[in-house]
Design a protein around this motif. Sequence first.
Motif: not given
Ligand SMILES: C[S@@+](CC[C@H](N)C(=O)[O-])C[C@H]1O[C@@H](n2cnc3c(N)ncnc32)[C@H](O)[C@@H]1O
Length: 260
Positions: A8, A98, A63, A186-187, A67, A131, A203-204
Amino acid sequence: MEYFRTQYGINLKNKKILIECRMVKELERCGAETFAEYLKMLQKDRTGEIAGGMVNRLTTNFTYFLREPEHFTILKERVLPELALKKRYGSCQIWCAGCATGEECYTLKMCLQEYQDQGGQLPNVRILATDISEEVLKKAEQGIYPERERENIPLSWREKYCQDIDKNNFRVNENLRYNIRFQKHNLMEPMRQNGKFDVIFCRNVMIYFDKVSRKQLVSRLEENLNPGGYLFIGHAELLSREETSLEQVYPAVYRKSENA
Ligand SMILES: C[S@@+](CC[C@H](N)C(=O)[O-])C[C@H]1O[C@@H](n2cnc3c(N)ncnc32)[C@H](O)[C@@H]1O
């Protein structure tokens, strides 16, 4: 947690205590008495159920609505007018990568709606929100949030876009939920089936990634952008010139060349 990093992209190095705290309940849920037993179950599991549970526990899903609000101003003042001109008779796609529990993609939708309510013309805009955590995606799809989250939404928007459910919760209204598709993705894997995007919000997310995975992610996002498309990342995730071929146009906002 090498498994988590390679699968991941998420770097959990030096986070032993955090992992232990978050995983105690997950071990219990799976009926494992020790981490070693749990790892064996994880390796044997062909259904993905155990890995999915681990993802739900170990990802950081924090989140909130609006934001990093400057990004939504840039969207309204620069990106949407540009899209309106370029794609007057077509359609365009935004990817919220995400998306966690959905506040970000609903904020995007509120901005689009505001833009149109103020007389701006837009093509048909589809939003894909993805996500890896199924748990957060379910919440995002429902669009139900605790009352305290309403505070981040401007008053005039609350009236238009939020409906009361009960004393403790509100829901974003149906118009807002329309035309957003939620999908597990999955990114660390290529995004092939959804075509290219005019705007990507990621983002984030890469803030939790190790260097190698971050690089892979950035180059995938670049591939998924249409020429002239925009990438928004978190303000804590700024990219160096070596990390991207996109042009930085605002803090944490990048644009792909029209000729790319
Ligand atoms: C901190 S949140 C950010 C949410 C939103 N983008 C924001 O900026 O408020 C990060 C999100 O990325 C997702 N994430 C982390 N690794 C990922 C991956 N490999 N593929 C897809 N999503 C992922 C997590 O599950 C989480 O929900």
